[in-house]
Design a protein around this motif. Structure first.
Motif, PDB file in Angstrom:
ATOM      1  N   ALA A 277      12.550   0.809  -3.346  1.00  0.00           N
ATOM      2  CA  ALA A 277      13.625  -0.187  -2.880  1.00  0.00           C
ATOM      3  C   ALA A 277      14.005   0.335  -1.517  1.00  0.00           C
ATOM      4  O   ALA A 277      14.258  -0.617  -0.673  1.00  0.00           O
ATOM      5  CB  ALA A 277      14.749  -0.143  -3.708  1.00  0.00           C
ATOM      6  N   LYS A 278      14.236   1.483  -1.122  1.00  0.00           N
ATOM      7  CA  LYS A 278      14.756   2.044   0.242  1.00  0.00           C
ATOM      8  C   LYS A 278      13.523   1.577   1.331  1.00  0.00           C
ATOM      9  O   LYS A 278      13.814   0.888   2.382  1.00  0.00           O
ATOM     10  CB  LYS A 278      14.876   3.347   0.264  1.00  0.00           C
ATOM     11  N   MET A 279      12.288   1.694   0.722  1.00  0.00           N
ATOM     12  CA  MET A 279      11.276   1.391   1.620  1.00  0.00           C
ATOM     13  C   MET A 279      11.077   0.039   2.107  1.00  0.00           C
ATOM     14  O   MET A 279      10.940  -0.451   3.122  1.00  0.00           O
ATOM     15  CB  MET A 279      10.056   2.194   1.520  1.00  0.00           C
ATOM     16  N   MET A 280      11.155  -0.820   0.794  1.00  0.00           N
ATOM     17  CA  MET A 280      10.906  -2.078   0.817  1.00  0.00           C
ATOM     18  C   MET A 280      11.962  -2.979   1.661  1.00  0.00           C
ATOM     19  O   MET A 280      11.753  -4.073   2.227  1.00  0.00           O
ATOM     20  CB  MET A 280      10.610  -2.773  -0.728  1.00  0.00           C
ATOM     21  N   GLY A 281      13.343  -2.655   1.452  1.00  0.00           N
ATOM     22  CA  GLY A 281      14.249  -2.961   2.180  1.00  0.00           C
ATOM     23  C   GLY A 281      14.178  -2.906   3.808  1.00  0.00           C
ATOM     24  O   GLY A 281      15.099  -3.661   4.456  1.00  0.00           O
TER      25      GLY A 281
ATOM     26  N   GLY B  71      16.202   6.705   8.164  1.00  0.00           N
ATOM     27  CA  GLY B  71      16.284   7.279   7.103  1.00  0.00           C
ATOM     28  C   GLY B  71      15.080   7.753   6.604  1.00  0.00           C
ATOM     29  O   GLY B  71      14.232   7.087   6.226  1.00  0.00           O
ATOM     30  N   ALA B  72      14.943   9.204   6.977  1.00  0.00           N
ATOM     31  CA  ALA B  72      13.546   9.916   6.668  1.00  0.00           C
ATOM     32  C   ALA B  72      13.518  10.046   5.101  1.00  0.00           C
ATOM     33  O   ALA B  72      14.478  10.297   4.337  1.00  0.00           O
ATOM     34  CB  ALA B  72      13.638  11.381   7.305  1.00  0.00           C
ATOM     35  N   MET B  73      12.165  10.233   4.659  1.00  0.00           N
ATOM     36  CA  MET B  73      11.833  10.332   3.170  1.00  0.00           C
ATOM     37  C   MET B  73      10.646  11.112   3.166  1.00  0.00           C
ATOM     38  O   MET B  73       9.844  11.154   3.832  1.00  0.00           O
ATOM     39  CB  MET B  73      11.406   8.846   2.614  1.00  0.00           C
ATOM     40  N   SER B  74      10.784  12.200   1.998  1.00  0.00           N
ATOM     41  CA  SER B  74       9.709  12.755   1.778  1.00  0.00           C
ATOM     42  C   SER B  74       9.388  12.800   0.001  1.00  0.00           C
ATOM     43  O   SER B  74       8.525  13.455  -0.399  1.00  0.00           O
ATOM     44  CB  SER B  74      10.247  14.392   1.856  1.00  0.00           C
ATOM     45  N   GLY B  75       9.898  11.826  -0.550  1.00  0.00           N
ATOM     46  CA  GLY B  75       9.613  11.583  -1.860  1.00  0.00           C
ATOM     47  C   GLY B  75       8.560  10.761  -2.064  1.00  0.00           C
ATOM     48  O   GLY B  75       8.737   9.547  -2.584  1.00  0.00           O
ATOM     49  N   PHE B  76       7.180  11.121  -1.810  1.00  0.00           N
ATOM     50  CA  PHE B  76       5.965  10.538  -1.836  1.00  0.00           C
ATOM     51  C   PHE B  76       4.600  11.367  -1.833  1.00  0.00           C
ATOM     52  O   PHE B  76       4.970  12.574  -1.804  1.00  0.00           O
ATOM     53  CB  PHE B  76       5.869   9.364  -0.740  1.00  0.00           C
ATOM     54  N   SER B  77       3.673  10.748  -2.146  1.00  0.00           N
ATOM     55  CA  SER B  77       2.405  11.641  -2.338  1.00  0.00           C
ATOM     56  C   SER B  77       1.677  11.511  -1.024  1.00  0.00           C
ATOM     57  O   SER B  77       1.298  10.530  -0.594  1.00  0.00           O
ATOM     58  CB  SER B  77       1.432  11.025  -3.348  1.00  0.00           C
ATOM     59  N   ASN B  78       1.642  12.549  -0.172  1.00  0.00           N
ATOM     60  CA  ASN B  78       0.881  12.640   0.979  1.00  0.00           C
ATOM     61  C   ASN B  78      -0.594  12.174   0.871  1.00  0.00           C
ATOM     62  O   ASN B  78      -1.154  11.513   1.527  1.00  0.00           O
ATOM     63  CB  ASN B  78       0.862  13.856   1.542  1.00  0.00           C
ATOM     64  N   ALA B  79      -1.195  12.751  -0.510  1.00  0.00           N
ATOM     65  CA  ALA B  79      -2.464  12.327  -0.870  1.00  0.00           C
ATOM     66  C   ALA B  79      -2.873  10.917  -1.047  1.00  0.00           C
ATOM     67  O   ALA B  79      -3.894  10.359  -0.254  1.00  0.00           O
ATOM     68  CB  ALA B  79      -2.992  12.897  -1.957  1.00  0.00           C
TER      69      ALA B  79
ATOM     70  N   LYS C  93       0.748  -1.259   0.016  1.00  0.00           N
ATOM     71  CA  LYS C  93      -0.249   0.030   0.071  1.00  0.00           C
ATOM     72  C   LYS C  93       0.933   1.407   0.118  1.00  0.00           C
ATOM     73  O   LYS C  93       0.506   2.167  -0.729  1.00  0.00           O
ATOM     74  CB  LYS C  93      -0.812   0.097   1.177  1.00  0.00           C
ATOM     75  N   LEU C  94       1.983   1.256   0.868  1.00  0.00           N
ATOM     76  CA  LEU C  94       2.881   2.583   0.865  1.00  0.00           C
ATOM     77  C   LEU C  94       3.657   2.596  -0.279  1.00  0.00           C
ATOM     78  O   LEU C  94       3.829   3.844  -0.793  1.00  0.00           O
ATOM     79  CB  LEU C  94       3.777   2.143   1.996  1.00  0.00           C
ATOM     80  N   ALA C  95       3.842   1.447  -1.079  1.00  0.00           N
ATOM     81  CA  ALA C  95       4.540   1.576  -2.092  1.00  0.00           C
ATOM     82  C   ALA C  95       4.101   2.420  -3.340  1.00  0.00           C
ATOM     83  O   ALA C  95       4.662   2.924  -4.245  1.00  0.00           O
ATOM     84  CB  ALA C  95       5.042   0.467  -2.853  1.00  0.00           C
ATOM     85  N   LYS C  96       2.619   2.483  -3.237  1.00  0.00           N
ATOM     86  CA  LYS C  96       1.829   3.152  -4.335  1.00  0.00           C
ATOM     87  C   LYS C  96       2.073   4.696  -4.304  1.00  0.00           C
ATOM     88  O   LYS C  96       1.855   5.398  -5.235  1.00  0.00           O
ATOM     89  CB  LYS C  96       0.217   2.863  -4.105  1.00  0.00           C
ATOM     90  N   SER C  97       2.348   5.041  -3.056  1.00  0.00           N
ATOM     91  CA  SER C  97       2.632   6.756  -2.862  1.00  0.00           C
ATOM     92  C   SER C  97       4.047   7.245  -3.166  1.00  0.00           C
ATOM     93  O   SER C  97       4.351   8.141  -3.230  1.00  0.00           O
ATOM     94  CB  SER C  97       2.285   7.032  -1.351  1.00  0.00           C
ATOM     95  N   LEU C  98       5.097   6.210  -3.309  1.00  0.00           N
ATOM     96  CA  LEU C  98       6.509   6.327  -3.351  1.00  0.00           C
ATOM     97  C   LEU C  98       7.023   6.880  -4.809  1.00  0.00           C
ATOM     98  O   LEU C  98       6.421   6.288  -5.753  1.00  0.00           O
ATOM     99  CB  LEU C  98       7.237   5.513  -2.960  1.00  0.00           C
ATOM    100  N   LYS C  99       7.900   7.853  -5.035  1.00  0.00           N
ATOM    101  CA  LYS C  99       8.511   7.835  -6.243  1.00  0.00           C
ATOM    102  C   LYS C  99       9.269   6.510  -6.359  1.00  0.00           C
ATOM    103  O   LYS C  99       9.754   6.049  -5.586  1.00  0.00           O
ATOM    104  CB  LYS C  99       9.566   9.220  -6.146  1.00  0.00           C
ATOM    105  N   PRO C 100       9.561   6.369  -7.812  1.00  0.00           N
ATOM    106  CA  PRO C 100      10.202   5.141  -7.946  1.00  0.00           C
ATOM    107  C   PRO C 100      11.409   4.724  -7.519  1.00  0.00           C
ATOM    108  O   PRO C 100      11.828   3.664  -6.876  1.00  0.00           O
ATOM    109  CB  PRO C 100      10.432   5.280  -9.567  1.00  0.00           C
TER     110      PRO C 100
END
Length: 221
Positions: A101-105, A169-177, A90-97
């Motif tokens: 991998a950073k999130m899934m790992g 590792g903080a990330m902001s490359g995603f869609s909040n919506a 579900k979270l992967a849908k929001s992420l920049k490509p």
């Protein structure tokens, strides 16, 4: 609201003051090693080992985080610890490509959010004076307070995680919506940023980037 009064309140205040004096007499500052661990030599991480986070450590992490200060003890932050395959998908849908991998790992990815209705819990969290009227019917003030204090709590979470021996590792490359639709639809919770947590694979690190000097970033008034 059931705030202590009179003698009980005086005793509680005296104990709080004595406890703080005892703390400061026991620890006047952190060691240089501790400061290095949580900030000075800490790094943001992008790759992760498969070492699991021990049972109970996330609960301890939240307990430490929750003790960080917020205005009027509002505590607007909400933390969603995403670790299941279903949650990660579900979270992967929001992420920049480049961030997938950073999130899934990572063993866990925290959605750092804030509850726009935080103020409704003020009788519990700020019992000695009812301040709900400051927020009721004032959505802009609610949003400012929730975002500001929720962001601070997210920073407390990162520092606390490092203090407990975890890497972040903080990330902001995603869609909040998209995050809000996938995880918080029908609620008053709004996402802020993401933070991967686990035990880092340091082979993905590059050199530390420059920082501004004191006289470049600071001034006196």
């Amino acid at each position: 609201m059931n705030a202590p009064t009179g003698k009980v309140l005086a005793e509680l205040r005296a104990k709080a003051q004595a406890d703080h004096r005892a703390l400061r007499s026991r620890i006047d500052r952190l060691s240089d090693d501790a400061i290095d661990l949580i900030l000075r030599d800490a790094r943001s991480h992008y790759a992760w080992t498969d070492k699991p986070i021990p049972d109970g450590l996330l609960e301890e992490l939240y307990e430490i985080t929750s003790n960080g200060p917020t205005s009027m003890n509002t505590l607007p932050a909400r933390f969603t610890f995403v670790y299941t395959p279903e949650g990660k998908a579900k979270l992967a849908k929001s992420l920049k490509p480049q961030n997938v991998a950073k999130m899934m790992g990572a063993p866990v990815t925290v959605i750092v959010s804030h509850d726009m209705d935080f103020w409704k819990r003020l009788p519990e969290l700020f019992p000695h004076e009812d301040r709900r009227h400051l927020f009721d019917g004032k959505p802009e003030y609610c949003a400012d307070t929730a975002f500001r204090n929720g962001t601070m709590q997210g920073a407390y979470l990162m520092i606390a995680a490092r203090a407990l021996g975890l890497d972040v590792g903080a990330m902001s490359g995603f869609s909040n919506a998209i995050v809000d639709e996938e995880f918080f639809a029908g609620t008053t919770i709004k996402s802020n940023f993401l933070c991967n947590i686990g035990y880092a694979d340091e082979t993905a690190l590059f050199q530390k980037l420059p920082r501004l000097a004191f006289d470049q970033a600071c001034s006196f008034a």
